[in-house]
Design a protein around this motif. Structure first.
Motif, PDB file in Angstrom:
ATOM      1  N   GLY A 191       0.307  -1.343   0.079  1.00 56.47           N
ATOM      2  CA  GLY A 191      -0.222   0.016   0.133  1.00 56.47           C
ATOM      3  C   GLY A 191       0.889   1.162   0.036  1.00 56.47           C
ATOM      4  O   GLY A 191       1.103   2.182  -0.567  1.00 56.47           O
ATOM      5  N   TRP A 192       1.727   1.066   1.413  1.00 55.11           N
ATOM      6  CA  TRP A 192       2.524   2.539   0.758  1.00 55.11           C
ATOM      7  C   TRP A 192       3.254   2.960  -0.627  1.00 55.11           C
ATOM      8  O   TRP A 192       3.107   3.828  -1.156  1.00 55.11           O
ATOM      9  N   GLU A 193       3.433   1.465  -2.069  1.00 62.15           N
ATOM     10  CA  GLU A 193       4.500   1.394  -3.080  1.00 62.15           C
ATOM     11  C   GLU A 193       3.301   2.010  -3.837  1.00 62.15           C
ATOM     12  O   GLU A 193       4.046   3.495  -4.156  1.00 62.15           O
ATOM     13  N   TYR A 194       1.605   1.784  -3.563  1.00 60.29           N
ATOM     14  CA  TYR A 194       1.109   2.280  -4.298  1.00 60.29           C
ATOM     15  C   TYR A 194       0.754   3.703  -3.895  1.00 60.29           C
ATOM     16  O   TYR A 194       0.386   4.729  -4.713  1.00 60.29           O
ATOM     17  N   ALA A 195       0.293   4.307  -3.079  1.00 59.97           N
ATOM     18  CA  ALA A 195      -0.064   5.907  -2.556  1.00 59.97           C
ATOM     19  C   ALA A 195       1.592   6.331  -3.088  1.00 59.97           C
ATOM     20  O   ALA A 195       0.685   7.314  -3.583  1.00 59.97           O
ATOM     21  N   ALA A 196       2.672   5.948  -2.413  1.00 64.73           N
ATOM     22  CA  ALA A 196       3.768   6.556  -3.190  1.00 64.73           C
ATOM     23  C   ALA A 196       3.709   7.363  -4.879  1.00 64.73           C
ATOM     24  O   ALA A 196       3.906   7.923  -5.160  1.00 64.73           O
ATOM     25  N   ALA A 197       3.592   6.065  -5.729  1.00 62.50           N
ATOM     26  CA  ALA A 197       3.378   6.344  -6.852  1.00 62.50           C
ATOM     27  C   ALA A 197       1.873   7.060  -7.134  1.00 62.50           C
ATOM     28  O   ALA A 197       2.435   8.379  -8.288  1.00 62.50           O
ATOM     29  N   GLU A 198       1.219   6.994  -6.403  1.00 63.73           N
ATOM     30  CA  GLU A 198      -0.080   8.366  -6.597  1.00 63.73           C
ATOM     31  C   GLU A 198      -0.098   9.600  -6.913  1.00 63.73           C
ATOM     32  O   GLU A 198      -0.225   9.903  -7.265  1.00 63.73           O
ATOM     33  N   LEU A 203       6.130  14.476  -8.835  1.00 58.87           N
ATOM     34  CA  LEU A 203       7.006  14.729  -8.036  1.00 58.87           C
ATOM     35  C   LEU A 203       7.372  12.979  -7.657  1.00 58.87           C
ATOM     36  O   LEU A 203       6.932  12.235  -9.011  1.00 58.87           O
ATOM     37  N   SER A 204       9.353  13.290  -7.698  1.00 55.23           N
ATOM     38  CA  SER A 204       9.437  11.596  -8.118  1.00 55.23           C
ATOM     39  C   SER A 204       9.024  10.592  -6.472  1.00 55.23           C
ATOM     40  O   SER A 204       8.762  11.223  -5.680  1.00 55.23           O
ATOM     41  N   ARG A 205       9.159   9.237  -6.688  1.00 53.36           N
ATOM     42  CA  ARG A 205       8.649   8.141  -5.732  1.00 53.36           C
ATOM     43  C   ARG A 205       9.764   8.802  -3.928  1.00 53.36           C
ATOM     44  O   ARG A 205       8.535   8.474  -3.174  1.00 53.36           O
ATOM     45  N   GLU A 206      10.866   9.206  -4.659  1.00 48.00           N
ATOM     46  CA  GLU A 206      11.245   9.500  -3.511  1.00 48.00           C
ATOM     47  C   GLU A 206      11.082  10.681  -3.282  1.00 48.00           C
ATOM     48  O   GLU A 206      10.357  10.586  -1.558  1.00 48.00           O
ATOM     49  N   SER A 207      10.274  11.260  -3.332  1.00 43.74           N
ATOM     50  CA  SER A 207       9.953  12.744  -3.087  1.00 43.74           C
ATOM     51  C   SER A 207       8.253  12.477  -2.147  1.00 43.74           C
ATOM     52  O   SER A 207       8.017  13.376  -1.470  1.00 43.74           O
ATOM     53  N   ALA A 208       8.149  12.386  -3.431  1.00 40.93           N
ATOM     54  CA  ALA A 208       6.783  11.717  -2.849  1.00 40.93           C
ATOM     55  C   ALA A 208       6.617  10.789  -1.372  1.00 40.93           C
ATOM     56  O   ALA A 208       5.730  11.314  -0.152  1.00 40.93           O
ATOM     57  N   ALA A 209       7.490   9.966  -1.751  1.00 44.62           N
ATOM     58  CA  ALA A 209       7.686   9.456  -0.038  1.00 44.62           C
ATOM     59  C   ALA A 209       8.215   9.791   0.951  1.00 44.62           C
ATOM     60  O   ALA A 209       7.446   9.899   2.779  1.00 44.62           O
ATOM     61  N   GLY A 210       8.604  10.871   1.106  1.00 49.94           N
ATOM     62  CA  GLY A 210       9.136  12.382   1.987  1.00 49.94           C
ATOM     63  C   GLY A 210       7.915  12.967   2.425  1.00 49.94           C
ATOM     64  O   GLY A 210       8.129  13.149   3.321  1.00 49.94           O
ATOM     65  N   GLN A 211       7.323  13.567   1.334  1.00 53.24           N
ATOM     66  CA  GLN A 211       6.174  13.959   1.370  1.00 53.24           C
ATOM     67  C   GLN A 211       4.947  13.234   2.135  1.00 53.24           C
ATOM     68  O   GLN A 211       4.357  13.594   3.176  1.00 53.24           O
ATOM     69  N   ARG A 233       5.748  11.048   4.390  1.00 52.56           N
ATOM     70  CA  ARG A 233       6.249  10.084   5.990  1.00 52.56           C
ATOM     71  C   ARG A 233       6.071  12.303   6.493  1.00 52.56           C
ATOM     72  O   ARG A 233       5.336  12.078   7.813  1.00 52.56           O
ATOM     73  N   ILE A 234       6.434  13.089   5.872  1.00 57.35           N
ATOM     74  CA  ILE A 234       5.619  14.753   6.935  1.00 57.35           C
ATOM     75  C   ILE A 234       4.854  14.219   7.212  1.00 57.35           C
ATOM     76  O   ILE A 234       4.045  15.435   8.012  1.00 57.35           O
ATOM     77  N   ALA A 235       3.165  14.362   5.840  1.00 56.43           N
ATOM     78  CA  ALA A 235       1.719  14.681   5.746  1.00 56.43           C
ATOM     79  C   ALA A 235       1.971  13.603   7.496  1.00 56.43           C
ATOM     80  O   ALA A 235       0.875  13.841   8.254  1.00 56.43           O
ATOM     81  N   LEU A 236       2.242  12.363   7.619  1.00 55.56           N
ATOM     82  CA  LEU A 236       1.536  11.580   8.810  1.00 55.56           C
ATOM     83  C   LEU A 236       2.453  11.600  10.202  1.00 55.56           C
ATOM     84  O   LEU A 236       1.779  12.136  11.134  1.00 55.56           O
ATOM     85  N   ALA A 237       3.318  12.425   9.681  1.00 51.80           N
ATOM     86  CA  ALA A 237       4.163  13.469  11.107  1.00 51.80           C
ATOM     87  C   ALA A 237       2.997  14.361  11.624  1.00 51.80           C
ATOM     88  O   ALA A 237       3.462  14.753  12.797  1.00 51.80           O
ATOM     89  N   LEU A 238       2.659  15.369  10.801  1.00 52.74           N
ATOM     90  CA  LEU A 238       2.259  16.101  11.139  1.00 52.74           C
ATOM     91  C   LEU A 238       1.213  15.312  11.729  1.00 52.74           C
ATOM     92  O   LEU A 238       0.197  16.747  12.882  1.00 52.74           O
ATOM     93  N   ARG A 239       0.162  15.168  11.051  1.00 52.84           N
ATOM     94  CA  ARG A 239      -1.235  14.371  11.670  1.00 52.84           C
ATOM     95  C   ARG A 239      -1.136  14.160  12.834  1.00 52.84           C
ATOM     96  O   ARG A 239      -1.444  14.127  14.011  1.00 52.84           O
ATOM     97  N   ASP A 240      -0.466  12.327  12.825  1.00 54.29           N
ATOM     98  CA  ASP A 240      -0.162  11.574  14.262  1.00 54.29           C
ATOM     99  C   ASP A 240       0.813  12.647  14.858  1.00 54.29           C
ATOM    100  O   ASP A 240       0.455  12.103  16.382  1.00 54.29           O
ATOM    101  N   ARG A 241       2.011  12.988  15.161  1.00 46.93           N
ATOM    102  CA  ARG A 241       2.828  12.750  15.464  1.00 46.93           C
ATOM    103  C   ARG A 241       2.803  14.387  15.984  1.00 46.93           C
ATOM    104  O   ARG A 241       3.672  14.687  17.339  1.00 46.93           O
ATOM    105  N   LEU A 242       2.826  15.297  15.428  1.00 44.88           N
ATOM    106  CA  LEU A 242       2.946  16.643  15.687  1.00 44.88           C
ATOM    107  C   LEU A 242       1.722  17.342  15.528  1.00 44.88           C
ATOM    108  O   LEU A 242       1.210  18.918  14.281  1.00 44.88           O
TER     109      LEU A 242
END
Length: 133
Positions: A54-61, A68-76, A78-87
């Motif tokens: 699921g992570w890879e499918y989300a990153a691709a979409e 964005l590149s796949r790596e940049s999407a994955a970074g985004q 991680r930021i999104a989940l951190a802002l919602r869940d941790r911060l």
């Protein structure tokens, strides 16, 4: 193009645009977190360990949607989940335009190794009495 009545008016227009940009970033990251959840929340062990989980499918979409590149999407992601869940307080500051997207991203990356256990250790250390010498 921007003759709004002097420097004060230009500065206020700049502040308004900057706050709108931060709010748009907060909305984008909230949508990214929702898309990650949509792809990952019901994964079982077999799906989670598949070559395309699921992570890879989300990153691709997200990569395709945001250009964005796949790596940049994955970074985004991680930021999104951190802002919602941790911060969430940082996310709220961003949403209200109190901080920039760049600042919010820096906070998420620079605090990613801080766990609740480590935070408790630091708090205990700060509350300890200094040595008597």
């Amino acid at each position: 193009m921007f003759d709004l009545g002097g420097a004060a008016a230009l500065i206020e227009a700049l502040r308004t645009a900057t706050r709108a940009e931060a709010a748009a970033a907060a909305q984008r990251w909230a949508l990214i977190a929702a898309l990650v959840d949509w792809h990952c929340k019901d994964e079982d062990e077999a799906q989670a360990s598949a070559a395309l989980d699921g992570w890879e499918y989300a990153a691709a979409e997200i990569s395709a949607a945001c250009g964005l590149s796949r790596e940049s999407a994955a970074g985004q992601m991680r930021i999104a989940l951190a802002l919602r869940d941790r911060l969430p307080k940082v996310g709220a500051l961003l949403e209200h335009g109190e901080i920039s997207a760049k600042t919010a991203a820096a906070i998420t990356w620079r605090t990613r190794l801080v766990t609740e256990r480590r935070l408790n250790q630091l708090t205990l250390h700060e509350n300890a009495k200094p040595p008597p010498f």
